[in-house]
Design an enzyme around this catalytic site. Sequence first.
Site, short mmCIF file in Angstrom:
data_model
loop_
_atom_site.label_atom_id
_atom_site.label_comp_id
_atom_site.label_asym_id
_atom_site.label_seq_id
_atom_site.Cartn_x
_atom_site.Cartn_y
_atom_site.Cartn_z
N HIS A 51 0.83 -1.18 0.39
CA HIS A 51 0.33 -0.45 0.33
C HIS A 51 1.06 1.32 -0.09
O HIS A 51 2.24 1.48 0.75
CB HIS A 51 -0.57 -0.17 1.50
CG HIS A 51 -1.59 1.29 1.70
ND1 HIS A 51 -1.42 2.05 2.36
CD2 HIS A 51 -2.52 1.58 0.94
CE1 HIS A 51 -2.07 2.84 2.52
NE2 HIS A 51 -3.08 2.93 1.50
N HIS A 54 1.29 11.02 -2.27
CA HIS A 54 0.03 11.25 -1.64
C HIS A 54 -0.77 12.40 -1.43
O HIS A 54 -0.25 12.83 -0.72
CB HIS A 54 0.38 10.45 0.17
CG HIS A 54 -0.62 9.82 0.79
ND1 HIS A 54 -0.81 9.78 2.09
CD2 HIS A 54 -2.34 9.40 0.56
CE1 HIS A 54 -1.94 8.71 2.28
NE2 HIS A 54 -2.66 8.74 1.03
#
Length: 576
Positions: free
Chosen positions: A121, A167
Amino acid sequence: MTTKQHFRVCFCFKRIFKLRVPEPPEDIKYQFGKYSENGTMTIDNLQKFLIEVQGEHNASKDSAQAIINSHKHLNLFPRKGLSLEAFFRYLISDNNANPLHRPEQYDMKAPLAHYFLYTGHNSYLTGNQISSDSSVNPIIDALKKGVRVIELDLWPNSNKDDVEVRHGGTLTRPVELIKCLLAIKEHAFEKSEYPVVITFEDHLGPKLQAKVAQMVTKTFRDSLYRHESEYIEEFPSPESLKRKILISTKPPKEYLDDQSSLEREGSQRQEDSEEEKTYQGTGQRELEPNDEVEIHNQEEDEATVVPEYRKIIAIHAGKPKGGLEDCLDLTNKTVRRLSLSEQELESATKTHGTAIVRFTQRNLLRVYPKGMRFDSSNYNPMLGWMHGAQMVAFNMQGYGKFLWIMQGMFRANGGCGYVKKPDFLLRTDRVFDPSVVPLIEKKLKVSVLMGEGWFHDFDRKYFDRFSPPDFFVKVGIAGFPVDEIKYETKAIEDEWRPVWNEEFEFSLRVPELAVLRIEALEYDTAGPAEFAGQTCLPVSELRSGIRAVPLYNKMGDKYAHVKLLMGFEFIRLSMY
């Protein structure tokens, strides 16, 4: 310094650095006595021990002779066989440090949906989810450890003319997409020849999607896997996909058809509170996973589909706009990938457990950490695995028991990153119900005999400044909830080579999903116990017999010398 003080310091110094040679544990003495004659274990005796105790049914006299030859320096009569000391040193040596076996014919020809995949992830982050750097290094590290699914979040750069990985909605610093792709190309198959899946969290408009398609095609060339048909009824097998790269993301057509569809998408995103996370201290909001959330520039609202981008997508992702029933609907024969957060999965399993199992028999299910895990921590992977989820996505840059369990599960099948799902999760005639507690299938006896290696891998004063360590060991099962239990040995005081000679028994209802957790610690009267090594082993491939078990540090790297001597024995229920 007085004479008395001088002797006291010398005494402490000797206690710290003295390494006592232990006697073999009682179980070792017993086995030697059973398989020896007049104090010597002959070639025939050793072969019999390898077959009957170690479960090495193909052990030959040549293999027994090779063991004797490698330890002949410890024997008074090397041609005759092994002495007790030589037998003991063989068992604790690297030659016996193989607690797992790999089936000779591991089925890799079933559809991709029939396997658990070692899944990362936010694979590009070097640390926490809020402010760490994005880099190719964690991607490379993950691939070298066998991870087969790499996740990249794609965003426009500040000039809107190139693609970067970061992110979104946080303070994390970006890395160029092309650098990530080149790193994957170079390291994808160092650990395993089986396919690497790259999941894109795509926040791009059509022009940059077209640029991504060109980058991917040029970088991977013949390694890039493309379907002949855009819609398929069954995924190909890992065997047929060796040394291939697969792209998985949501096809663009579903959200770029027209302005009204974009408006509906925007409304849906506002209603989906699980997908929007507020990051404390950043003042920004992120539209987080599920592979369905996209950011679009207003000038691109009227764009048409990007055919080049669609062509590189081997695994289509998507979540229907309806409820959970629509997500799990099997009337559409085209297979796809669905993503759920750990919280969404937990909620869904309470009412749709068997439906999720049935869905994952043909389709792929990805589970990802909740957005509040700012520290890159992880969740219990067992809930996903027991419902058939193939891609239980983990933050690989941290450490902790759940990541150790993940590492343990994927030590199976030679560490290739693919583990076949148990047959009970694949049965279509009687779909497995995870809410039903099954009967005990087998029992596992685990003996913790002794440990060694800390004297060589740790500073002499690491655990205690004035005396040798007081080690103890925890052993437990991670798996189906009713199978989970843990024990611990007593602490052995002042020993670099502790001998425990303790045995524990575990009742297993779902041994196929069980992982044996082993953790060594040093007892501290002044505070919490200090970490001294760990490993997790898939019970499905655990070898019976007496084994030297290597231990790993918190980050999952193996120590050079630290190991435990342990015994394993399986007992079928029919024997009780």
